[in-house]
Design a protein around this motif. Structure first.
Motif, short mmCIF file in Angstrom:
data_model
loop_
_atom_site.label_atom_id
_atom_site.label_comp_id
_atom_site.label_asym_id
_atom_site.label_seq_id
_atom_site.Cartn_x
_atom_site.Cartn_y
_atom_site.Cartn_z
N HIS A 19 0.86 -1.18 0.00
CA HIS A 19 0.00 0.00 0.00
C HIS A 19 0.90 1.24 0.00
O HIS A 19 1.59 1.50 0.98
CB HIS A 19 -0.92 -0.01 1.23
CG HIS A 19 -1.85 1.14 1.30
ND1 HIS A 19 -2.44 1.52 2.47
CD2 HIS A 19 -2.31 2.00 0.37
CE1 HIS A 19 -3.21 2.58 2.26
NE2 HIS A 19 -3.14 2.87 0.99
N GLU A 35 -3.62 6.91 -3.31
CA GLU A 35 -3.29 5.61 -2.72
C GLU A 35 -3.17 4.60 -3.84
O GLU A 35 -4.01 4.55 -4.73
CB GLU A 35 -4.37 5.19 -1.73
CG GLU A 35 -4.46 6.13 -0.53
CD GLU A 35 -5.46 5.66 0.50
OE1 GLU A 35 -5.46 4.47 0.85
OE2 GLU A 35 -6.26 6.50 0.95
N ALA A 37 -2.26 0.47 -4.82
CA ALA A 37 -1.94 -0.92 -4.51
C ALA A 37 -0.84 -1.33 -5.48
O ALA A 37 -1.07 -1.44 -6.68
CB ALA A 37 -3.17 -1.80 -4.67
N CYS A 114 -4.41 0.63 -8.82
CA CYS A 114 -3.56 -0.55 -8.72
C CYS A 114 -2.62 -0.65 -9.91
O CYS A 114 -3.00 -0.33 -11.04
CB CYS A 114 -4.46 -1.79 -8.66
SG CYS A 114 -3.58 -3.34 -8.37
#
Length: 174
Positions: A19, A35, A37, A114
């Motif tokens: 993360h 943020e 992944a 992601c």
């Protein structure tokens, strides 16, 4: 790009992904947080038997608390070649080995948050053997469908896994 990176930090190192939290500043001066992944990616395999049937797996997916029908797939090890991953995951999940692999394409699974890229391979010349499933895959079942049966199950919503739908699209257009 209309921003500059001010700060980047891995907040959590996980088994499947890390993360990462980035602080950015837009050209306007506003500050934003992103943020991410951070995922190593994976390989998806379309195993096609001599009779034209495609081998899929039926497995329980913990995050959804549902059992899904999917093409065999797995996560890349760090710096692993996607073809090597495809070869390993095909045998691990199905017990089959393939004489031939052909890369059909690659997809970004969730580019909004992601880094995962899945590499999609067609596998032919199937040789049956014994699977070597991980502990969480022990309840996995193999099922075989023709391409037409898979297309019908996608359209009916019975097969709704994105990597499987994308893989079948690549196969149809190969």
């Amino acid at each position: 790009m209309n921003y500059k990176l001010l700060k980047s930090e891995i907040k959590y190192h996980g088994k499947v992904f890390d993360h990462q939290v980035d602080e950015i500043q837009y050209d306007s001066g506003n500050i934003g947080i992103r943020e991410v992944a951070v995922h190593p990616g994976g390989a998806v395999i379309i195993p096609i038997k001599e009779d034209g049937k495609i081998i899929l797996v039926k497995q329980f997916r913990y995050p959804l608390q549902k059992t899904l029908i999917e093409l065999p797939a797995g996560k890349l090890d760090k710096n692993e070649d996607p073809l090597k991953c495809a070869i390993r995951e095909l045998e691990e999940e199905t017990g089959y080995k393939a004489k031939h692999f052909e890369k059909l394409g690659a997809i970004y699974t969730a580019p909004g948050y992601c880094t995962e890229i899945l590499h999609i391979y067609k596998a032919t010349g199937m040789i049956p053997g014994n699977h070597n499933r991980e502990e969480g895959e022990q309840g996995m079942e193999l099922i075989e469908f023709s391409l037409d049966e898979i297309k019908q199950r996608i359209l009916s919503g019975e097969i709704n896994d994105a990597k499987t739908i994308a893989g079948i699209f690549y196969l149809i257009n190969d």
